[in-house]
Write a protein that holds these residues in place. Structure first.
Motif, PDB file in Angstrom:
ATOM      1  N   UNK A   1      10.749   2.015  -0.097  1.00  0.00           N
ATOM      2  CA  UNK A   1      10.099   2.343   1.167  1.00  0.00           C
ATOM      3  C   UNK A   1      10.016   3.856   1.286  1.00  0.00           C
ATOM      4  N   UNK A   2       8.803   4.370   1.348  1.00  0.00           N
ATOM      5  CA  UNK A   2       8.587   5.796   1.536  1.00  0.00           C
ATOM      6  C   UNK A   2       8.278   6.051   3.000  1.00  0.00           C
ATOM      7  N   UNK A   3       9.172   6.781   3.660  1.00  0.00           N
ATOM      8  CA  UNK A   3       8.966   7.068   5.079  1.00  0.00           C
ATOM      9  C   UNK A   3       7.907   8.154   5.186  1.00  0.00           C
ATOM     10  N   UNK A   4       6.696   7.721   5.475  1.00  0.00           N
ATOM     11  CA  UNK A   4       5.570   8.628   5.615  1.00  0.00           C
ATOM     12  C   UNK A   4       5.390   8.951   7.090  1.00  0.00           C
TER      13      UNK A   4
ATOM     14  N   UNK B   1      -0.526  21.507   9.061  1.00  0.00           N
ATOM     15  CA  UNK B   1      -1.064  21.209   7.739  1.00  0.00           C
ATOM     16  C   UNK B   1      -0.005  20.902   6.689  1.00  0.00           C
ATOM     17  N   UNK B   2       1.041  21.696   6.603  1.00  0.00           N
ATOM     18  CA  UNK B   2       2.033  21.493   5.542  1.00  0.00           C
ATOM     19  C   UNK B   2       2.646  20.101   5.624  1.00  0.00           C
ATOM     20  N   UNK B   3       3.068  19.729   6.826  1.00  0.00           N
ATOM     21  CA  UNK B   3       3.680  18.410   7.018  1.00  0.00           C
ATOM     22  C   UNK B   3       2.677  17.300   6.727  1.00  0.00           C
ATOM     23  N   UNK B   4       1.493  17.397   7.323  1.00  0.00           N
ATOM     24  CA  UNK B   4       0.497  16.333   7.179  1.00  0.00           C
ATOM     25  C   UNK B   4       0.099  16.142   5.716  1.00  0.00           C
ATOM     26  N   UNK B   5      -0.126  17.240   5.027  1.00  0.00           N
ATOM     27  CA  UNK B   5      -0.533  17.154   3.627  1.00  0.00           C
ATOM     28  C   UNK B   5       0.563  16.538   2.765  1.00  0.00           C
ATOM     29  N   UNK B   6       1.817  16.868   3.068  1.00  0.00           N
ATOM     30  CA  UNK B   6       2.922  16.305   2.274  1.00  0.00           C
ATOM     31  C   UNK B   6       3.020  14.806   2.464  1.00  0.00           C
ATOM     32  N   UNK B   7       2.759  14.323   3.675  1.00  0.00           N
ATOM     33  CA  UNK B   7       2.833  12.884   3.927  1.00  0.00           C
ATOM     34  C   UNK B   7       1.623  12.163   3.327  1.00  0.00           C
ATOM     35  N   UNK B   8       0.460  12.816   3.293  1.00  0.00           N
ATOM     36  CA  UNK B   8      -0.689  12.230   2.606  1.00  0.00           C
ATOM     37  C   UNK B   8      -0.396  12.101   1.115  1.00  0.00           C
ATOM     38  N   UNK B   9       0.299  13.084   0.556  1.00  0.00           N
ATOM     39  CA  UNK B   9       0.684  13.017  -0.855  1.00  0.00           C
ATOM     40  C   UNK B   9       1.673  11.877  -1.104  1.00  0.00           C
ATOM     41  N   UNK B  10       2.598  11.679  -0.172  1.00  0.00           N
ATOM     42  CA  UNK B  10       3.535  10.552  -0.280  1.00  0.00           C
ATOM     43  C   UNK B  10       2.774   9.229  -0.313  1.00  0.00           C
ATOM     44  N   UNK B  11       1.766   9.104   0.542  1.00  0.00           N
ATOM     45  CA  UNK B  11       0.969   7.874   0.551  1.00  0.00           C
ATOM     46  C   UNK B  11       0.255   7.664  -0.777  1.00  0.00           C
ATOM     47  N   UNK B  12      -0.220   8.726  -1.381  1.00  0.00           N
ATOM     48  CA  UNK B  12      -0.867   8.616  -2.687  1.00  0.00           C
ATOM     49  C   UNK B  12       0.129   8.125  -3.737  1.00  0.00           C
ATOM     50  N   UNK B  13       1.344   8.650  -3.690  1.00  0.00           N
ATOM     51  CA  UNK B  13       2.387   8.203  -4.622  1.00  0.00           C
ATOM     52  C   UNK B  13       2.682   6.724  -4.426  1.00  0.00           C
ATOM     53  N   UNK B  14       2.735   6.287  -3.179  1.00  0.00           N
ATOM     54  CA  UNK B  14       2.964   4.871  -2.889  1.00  0.00           C
ATOM     55  C   UNK B  14       1.923   3.996  -3.558  1.00  0.00           C
TER      56      UNK B  14
ATOM     57  N   UNK C   1       4.529   2.445   2.139  1.00  0.00           N
ATOM     58  CA  UNK C   1       4.750   3.565   3.048  1.00  0.00           C
ATOM     59  C   UNK C   1       4.957   3.036   4.459  1.00  0.00           C
ATOM     60  N   UNK C   2       5.813   3.720   5.199  1.00  0.00           N
ATOM     61  CA  UNK C   2       6.114   3.312   6.572  1.00  0.00           C
ATOM     62  C   UNK C   2       5.801   4.444   7.537  1.00  0.00           C
TER      63      UNK C   2
ATOM     64  N   UNK D   1       0.942  -0.706   0.475  1.00  0.00           N
ATOM     65  CA  UNK D   1       0.359  -0.579   1.800  1.00  0.00           C
ATOM     66  C   UNK D   1       1.022   0.488   2.641  1.00  0.00           C
ATOM     67  N   UNK D   2       0.433   0.688   3.811  1.00  0.00           N
ATOM     68  CA  UNK D   2       0.900   1.680   4.788  1.00  0.00           C
ATOM     69  C   UNK D   2       0.991   0.943   6.117  1.00  0.00           C
ATOM     70  N   UNK D   3       2.210   0.835   6.685  1.00  0.00           N
ATOM     71  CA  UNK D   3       2.432  -0.072   7.800  1.00  0.00           C
ATOM     72  C   UNK D   3       3.207   0.564   8.947  1.00  0.00           C
ATOM     73  N   UNK D   4       2.978   0.003  10.127  1.00  0.00           N
ATOM     74  CA  UNK D   4       3.784   0.294  11.314  1.00  0.00           C
ATOM     75  C   UNK D   4       4.021  -1.026  12.035  1.00  0.00           C
ATOM     76  N   UNK D   5       5.287  -1.430  12.108  1.00  0.00           N
ATOM     77  CA  UNK D   5       5.674  -2.674  12.782  1.00  0.00           C
ATOM     78  C   UNK D   5       4.806  -3.860  12.334  1.00  0.00           C
ATOM     79  N   UNK D   6       4.613  -3.967  11.035  1.00  0.00           N
ATOM     80  CA  UNK D   6       3.900  -5.095  10.464  1.00  0.00           C
ATOM     81  C   UNK D   6       2.385  -4.972  10.444  1.00  0.00           C
ATOM     82  N   UNK D   7       1.866  -3.929  11.050  1.00  0.00           N
ATOM     83  CA  UNK D   7       0.418  -3.748  11.105  1.00  0.00           C
ATOM     84  C   UNK D   7       0.003  -2.613  10.161  1.00  0.00           C
TER      85      UNK D   7
END
Length: 249
Positions: free
Chosen positions: A145-148, A170-183, A199-200, A239-245
């Protein structure tokens, strides 16, 4: 209700001595998992693990600064020696260095800040995952589980009607977009194994990172990560989820 019988599963949660990491650890332990509390300072990890033990839960402490390659390898060896496998990895540790959420700073944020943010939120996450993967592959139902963050959603950032449209650190947002790509990439690579990678987005949670204005308490915020860590065999991967959605990429 606390499950007093271990189900034999072992989970490692990074940055787990407080906040979301600690609460996800508690909720996993309540489901019978043995949780390894990882923190940059061993005394902080021990204190957090002791709190869970005092609640009748199975918890251990480990020293793990995710920016320290030597500590990563030591943690792998310790988990291998003690448990022989790893069933769950929650990559929770992260930083937000931009300073303010309601800003748009792509033209002014320093490259040094971007590098420091990526070092923790992305590069260290990848290194920890790659190092732990041989142990996760020994599990019959490995979960990563990658906490995005919803802040990593390019779709929502590009949508003027989105509630995050004007929040662009930007720095934070871009890093989390990169995490999603890794997922997405890792899930594809492991698609023929029992391991599931997701990703969560925990929500806007009342933590040091989320701030006092956040709308969710920590108990609720921990649920998405715990759900993805305990998915059934026919659960989603990549996938990329929040509370099952699903959350849009």
């Amino acid at each position: 209700m606390v499950n007093s019988e271990s189900n034999g599963k072992v989970a490692l949660v990074t940055g787990a001595n407080k906040g979301l990491g600690f609460e996800m650890s508690r909720q996993l332990a309540q489901q019978g998992l043995t949780v390894i509390i990882a923190a940059r300072k061993l005394e902080a990890a021990v204190a957090a693990a002791t709190k869970l033990k005092n609640e009748g839960l199975k918890a251990e402490a480990i020293l793990l600064d995710i920016n320290d390659s030597i500590q990563i390898q030591s943690a792998v060896q310790e988990i291998k020696n003690r448990f022989g496998k790893l069933d769950v990895l929650i990559n929770n540790a992260g930083v937000m260095l931009d300073g303010e959420w309601a800003i748009s700073n792509a033209s002014s944020v320093s490259v040094d800040m971007i590098r420091k943010t990526f070092d923790t939120n992305f590069f260290a996450l990848v290194e920890v995952t790659q190092a732990m993967l041989p142990l996760i592959l020994k599990s019959q139902s490995g979960r990563i589980v990658n906490m995005a963050s919803i802040e990593g959603s390019l779709t929502l950032h590009a949508d003027p009607s989105s509630f995050i449209y004007d929040s662009k650190p930007f720095a934070y947002d871009a890093s989390k977009a990169a995490v999603n790509s890794f997922t997405v990439h890792l899930a594809h690579e492991l698609r023929n194994t029992p391991v599931k990678v997701n990703s969560a987005h925990p929500g806007w949670v009342k933590t040091e990172l989320g701030g006092d204005g956040a709308m969710m308490d920590i108990t609720e915020g921990a649920k998405t990560g715990v759900q993805l860590a305990t998915l059934p065999d026919d659960g989603a991967s990549g996938g990329f989820f929040h509370l099952g959605q699903p959350v849009p990429w």
